[in-house]
Scaffold this motif. Structure first.
Motif, short mmCIF file in Angstrom:
data_model
loop_
_atom_site.label_atom_id
_atom_site.label_comp_id
_atom_site.label_asym_id
_atom_site.label_seq_id
_atom_site.Cartn_x
_atom_site.Cartn_y
_atom_site.Cartn_z
N LEU A 145 84.07 55.11 36.06
CA LEU A 145 83.09 55.54 36.95
C LEU A 145 81.85 55.97 36.57
N ASP A 146 81.84 56.68 35.63
CA ASP A 146 80.76 57.35 34.88
C ASP A 146 79.89 56.03 34.08
N ASP A 147 80.67 55.16 33.55
CA ASP A 147 79.87 54.11 32.90
C ASP A 147 79.20 53.30 34.10
N LEU A 148 79.82 52.90 35.31
CA LEU A 148 79.27 52.32 36.25
C LEU A 148 77.98 53.20 37.01
N GLU A 149 78.01 54.39 37.13
CA GLU A 149 77.01 55.17 37.59
C GLU A 149 75.97 55.04 36.62
N GLN A 150 76.08 55.08 35.33
CA GLN A 150 74.96 55.04 34.39
C GLN A 150 74.29 53.41 34.52
N LEU A 151 75.07 52.53 34.37
CA LEU A 151 74.58 51.26 34.30
C LEU A 151 73.77 51.10 35.86
N SER A 152 74.24 51.29 37.06
CA SER A 152 73.52 51.16 38.18
C SER A 152 72.22 51.75 38.31
N GLY A 153 72.03 53.12 37.57
CA GLY A 153 71.13 53.96 37.71
C GLY A 153 69.95 52.94 36.63
N GLN A 154 70.38 52.34 35.50
CA GLN A 154 69.61 51.69 34.73
C GLN A 154 68.93 50.56 35.51
N ARG A 155 69.74 49.79 36.16
CA ARG A 155 69.40 48.62 36.76
C ARG A 155 68.53 49.16 37.98
N ALA A 156 68.73 50.15 38.73
CA ALA A 156 67.95 50.59 39.74
C ALA A 156 66.39 50.89 39.18
N ASP A 157 66.54 51.66 38.22
CA ASP A 157 65.23 51.87 37.60
C ASP A 157 64.45 50.46 37.08
N LEU A 158 65.19 49.67 36.36
CA LEU A 158 64.49 48.19 36.11
C LEU A 158 64.29 47.36 37.34
N MET A 159 65.01 47.72 38.29
CA MET A 159 64.45 46.82 39.64
C MET A 159 63.13 47.43 40.03
N THR A 160 62.98 48.85 40.11
CA THR A 160 61.89 49.37 40.45
C THR A 160 60.46 48.99 39.83
N VAL A 161 60.88 48.83 38.25
CA VAL A 161 59.79 48.34 37.59
C VAL A 161 59.45 46.72 37.88
N MET A 162 60.56 45.99 38.10
CA MET A 162 60.24 44.41 38.45
C MET A 162 59.43 44.53 39.89
N GLU A 163 60.09 45.21 40.70
CA GLU A 163 59.21 45.13 41.91
C GLU A 163 57.67 45.49 41.87
N SER A 164 57.50 46.65 41.09
CA SER A 164 56.18 47.02 41.02
C SER A 164 55.42 45.75 40.06
N ARG A 165 55.99 45.10 39.08
CA ARG A 165 55.31 44.10 38.57
C ARG A 165 55.24 42.74 39.64
N LEU A 166 56.29 42.53 40.27
CA LEU A 166 55.85 41.40 41.17
C LEU A 166 54.94 41.81 42.13
N MET A 167 54.96 42.95 42.82
CA MET A 167 53.76 43.26 43.70
C MET A 167 52.21 43.10 43.08
N ASP A 168 52.30 43.66 41.83
CA ASP A 168 51.05 43.20 41.25
C ASP A 168 50.52 42.13 41.03
N GLN A 169 51.56 41.06 40.64
CA GLN A 169 51.31 39.74 40.75
C GLN A 169 50.98 39.13 42.02
N HIS A 170 51.55 39.56 43.23
CA HIS A 170 51.57 39.12 44.25
C HIS A 170 50.13 39.38 44.71
N LEU A 171 49.56 40.60 44.65
CA LEU A 171 48.36 41.28 44.96
C LEU A 171 47.11 40.50 43.98
#
Length: 331
Positions: A145-171
């Motif tokens: 469970l600790d490993d899953l929590e750490q991995l999910s946190g990393q993926r959430a941060d990565l998704m946030t970065v990708m969302e920002s990048r895609l938004m910049d590209q869209h704009l």
């Protein structure tokens, strides 16, 4: 009911008469007293026998304790197994999420961090025939469970970065003036040197002229903010839109303007109507593009928009070979 109590020493007697309700209360009181005495005696004997190790009592205590412990262990094992199944489902969904993030990262241009398998963002292969299994312990389940929590946190941060990048590209995509301001109309006069239609001399034409009917729609070539809306002696009713990154488009000779300074406009929004105000010989739109204060040929931007449209259409349309095969199959 009548009770007679006799005292031989005092040579006297006393009678007590119990009616129905009193008799019932007396019986209940006696029963309660006997129950309390029996419970106290049992508790005293049972505890003393368990502490001192009496043969029969100690065996009973061990059986009761063993049965209670086994029942608790079965209950905990059932809960742990249920949690382990849920964790397995979470791991499967996390693998799907990693695969999805791999595809999105390619679109966003964000490199994925390496997971130690030598390939960035790649989930290690797992699976095969189940040869043997054992129930997970609570500690192993907690670590998973600790490993899953750490991995999910990393993926959430990565998704946030990708969302920002895609938004910049869209704009950025929607802030580049590639939309034709008067769709479907041929350019009457291009960018560059030409013979001026009024003076007859050589003059620099600073934009594109779209000759069309009076009152035709004028569309914003890209999203942005209206920075100028005024009447100019040469440009007539004029609108300028700032698209960011020092890119400005100008729309001139309009008969009617539908936006004001400070308005936010989107790509393809109607901002004015074609006219012949200012220095003009007939109804048309004069369209200019400025980059960092320097005039640019608007054809370069419009051609880029046409190329992108053709590319998207080619991706959406089926391949010719597949279409022909489908036609043959239908026959």
């Amino acid at each position: 009911m009548q009770l007679i109590i006799m005292d031989a020493r005092l040579a006297r007697s006393r009678s007590i008469t119990l009616s129905g309700p009193r008799l019932l209360l007396a019986v209940l009181g006696l029963a309660l007293v006997l129950m309390c005495m029996a419970a106290g005696l049992y508790h005293l004997v049972f505890l003393k026998g368990a502490r001192e190790g009496w043969p029969v009592v100690s065996d009973l205590v061990r059986l009761v304790a063993r049965d209670d412990t086994a029942q608790r262990e079965r209950f905990m094992r059932q809960n742990i197994d249920a949690m382990a199944r849920k964790v397995g489902e979470m791991q499967a969904r996390m693998v799907q999420l990693e695969s999805l993030s791999d595809r999105i990262s390619g679109l966003a241009g964000v490199p994925l961090p390496s997971n130690g398998s030598g390939k960035a963002g790649a989930a290690p292969g797992q699976g095969g025939v189940l040869v043997a299994s054992r129930p997970l312990s609570l500690g192993e389940l907690q670590r998973t469970l600790d490993d899953l929590e750490q991995l999910s946190g990393q993926r959430a941060d990565l998704m946030t970065v990708m969302e920002s990048r895609l938004m910049d590209q869209h704009l950025a995509k929607h802030m580049i003036p590639t939309q034709e301001p008067v769709p479907g109309n041929v350019v009457g006069s291009g960018f560059g040197w030409r013979i001026d239609p009024i003076t007859g001399g050589s003059a620099l034409h600073t934009g594109l002229d779209f000759a069309t009917a009076q009152g035709s729609d004028i569309l914003a070539a890209a999203g942005g903010v209206v920075v100028t809306q005024e009447f100019h002696p040469a440009y007539g009713n004029m609108v300028e839109i700032d698209h960011g990154n020092q890119v400005i488009t100008r729309y001139a000779h309009a008969s009617k303007v539908l936006v004001r300074r400070g308005d936010l406009v989107r790509r393809g929004q109607k901002i004015a109507e074609v006219g012949t105000t200012g220095r003009s010989t007939g109804p048309h739109l004069h369209f200019e593009v400025w980059v960092q204060g320097v005039l640019q040929d608007p054809r370069k931007f419009l051609a880029a928009g046409d190329a992108a449209t053709r590319t998207q259409g080619a991706r959406a349309s089926p391949l010719p070979g597949r279409a022909a095969a489908g036609a043959v199959a239908r026959r």
